[in-house]
Design a protein around this motif. Structure first.
Motif, PDB file in Angstrom:
ATOM      1  N   ILE A  51       0.827  -1.199   0.000  1.00  0.00           N
ATOM      2  CA  ILE A  51       0.000   0.000   0.000  1.00  0.00           C
ATOM      3  C   ILE A  51       0.869   1.259   0.000  1.00  0.00           C
ATOM      4  N   LYS A  52       0.209   2.411  -0.168  1.00  0.00           N
ATOM      5  CA  LYS A  52       0.935   3.679  -0.167  1.00  0.00           C
ATOM      6  C   LYS A  52       0.063   4.787   0.408  1.00  0.00           C
ATOM      7  N   HIS A  53       0.761   5.825   0.891  1.00  0.00           N
ATOM      8  CA  HIS A  53       0.117   7.060   1.316  1.00  0.00           C
ATOM      9  C   HIS A  53       0.531   8.152   0.337  1.00  0.00           C
ATOM     10  N   ASN A 141     -10.341   2.057   6.592  1.00  0.00           N
ATOM     11  CA  ASN A 141      -8.991   2.615   6.550  1.00  0.00           C
ATOM     12  C   ASN A 141      -8.829   3.737   7.568  1.00  0.00           C
ATOM     13  N   LYS A 142      -7.621   3.809   8.116  1.00  0.00           N
ATOM     14  CA  LYS A 142      -7.306   4.877   9.055  1.00  0.00           C
ATOM     15  C   LYS A 142      -6.026   5.568   8.619  1.00  0.00           C
ATOM     16  N   GLY A 143      -6.111   6.877   8.436  1.00  0.00           N
ATOM     17  CA  GLY A 143      -4.931   7.654   8.066  1.00  0.00           C
ATOM     18  C   GLY A 143      -4.506   8.570   9.198  1.00  0.00           C
ATOM     19  N   LYS A 144      -3.201   8.629   9.437  1.00  0.00           N
ATOM     20  CA  LYS A 144      -2.691   9.491  10.502  1.00  0.00           C
ATOM     21  C   LYS A 144      -1.461  10.232   9.981  1.00  0.00           C
ATOM     22  N   LYS A 193      -4.291  10.878   0.525  1.00  0.00           N
ATOM     23  CA  LYS A 193      -4.823   9.540   0.328  1.00  0.00           C
ATOM     24  C   LYS A 193      -4.010   8.551   1.160  1.00  0.00           C
ATOM     25  N   PHE A 194      -4.682   7.560   1.729  1.00  0.00           N
ATOM     26  CA  PHE A 194      -3.982   6.629   2.610  1.00  0.00           C
ATOM     27  C   PHE A 194      -4.540   5.219   2.472  1.00  0.00           C
ATOM     28  N   ASN A 195      -3.660   4.241   2.746  1.00  0.00           N
ATOM     29  CA  ASN A 195      -3.999   2.809   2.734  1.00  0.00           C
ATOM     30  C   ASN A 195      -4.485   2.332   1.367  1.00  0.00           C
ATOM     31  N   LYS A 196      -3.904   2.849   0.315  1.00  0.00           N
ATOM     32  CA  LYS A 196      -4.311   2.535  -1.046  1.00  0.00           C
ATOM     33  C   LYS A 196      -3.336   1.545  -1.661  1.00  0.00           C
ATOM     34  N   GLY A 197      -3.842   0.406  -2.176  1.00  0.00           N
ATOM     35  CA  GLY A 197      -2.944  -0.544  -2.823  1.00  0.00           C
ATOM     36  C   GLY A 197      -3.463  -1.967  -2.820  1.00  0.00           C
TER      37      GLY A 197
END
Length: 210
Positions: A51-53, A141-144, A193-197
């Protein structure tokens, strides 16, 4: 004597016709063969998360080994078409990376647990005892993101679309193994964008037929 012979032939002919009718009726009312994919199941697996941010001015990847647990149920119609639903959770070690974003040092945190719920739709090959399926669902998904200089932190929970493909092989009435890959479209907040992949899993499941 001739009358007795004719009577015997008539009785034998009637018996043969009756037997054929019984066979036809038996074949018509015979129950459908049991399908091993009609089951509740609990499974464990391993795999990889890729995944990527994406933040302003930076695109940072994180590849990690994962463990997975899944709980679900499915039903086969006409011995070929499969519909099922499941809840799945991927476990891994949370990870933190520091990147440059708009000339600032930004700390990105990658979540360690990613739950998802999904529906599986597929086709069963009864000769191979194999299910080929597509999957559509939602991942949580959780982005920080933390601004190191300002010592401020922002976190956001977002639901992301998940699409996947896989195949599952039944080895007996109780155990199956499957290989699948899915793509999480991730979450988005304030342009980040977060937790994409992609995620790839190999799973073994214990099935309780019904």
């Amino acid at each position: 004597m001739k009358k007795i012979a004719l009577a015997a032939i008539a009785v034998m002919t009637f018996s043969a016709v009756s037997a054929e009718e019984e066979v036809v009726v038996s074949e018509q009312v015979a129950p459908a063969a049991e399908n091993a994919f009609n089951a509740f199941y609990l499974g464990l697996g391993i795999g990889g998360s890729f995944i990527k941010h994406e933040v302003k001015g930076a695109n940072e990847k994180s590849n990690r080994f994962i463990g997975s647990v899944v709980l679900g149920a499915g039903k086969t119609f006409k011995q070929k078409f499969y519909v099922g639903a499941e809840a799945l959770m991927d476990f891994t070690k949370s990870k933190t990376k520091t990147v440059k974003s708009e000339n600032k040092d930004i700390e990105l945190k990658y979540q360690g647990i990613t739950p998802q719920i999904a529906a599986r739709l597929g086709y069963v090959n009864p000769c191979w005892k194999t299910l080929f399926y597509g999957k559509v669902g939602m991942a949580f998904n959780k982005g920080k993101v933390r601004d190191i200089a300002a010592n401020t932190e922002a976190s956001k929970n977002k639901v992301g679309l998940v699409l996947g493909l896989g195949a599952e092989k039944m080895f007996c009435k109780k155990f199956s193994a499957r290989l699948e890959g899915d793509y999480n479209f991730g979450g988005k907040h304030n342009g980040n964008k977060f937790n994409k992949g992609f995620t790839i899993r190999a799973l073994a499941a214990y099935n309780i037929n019904y």
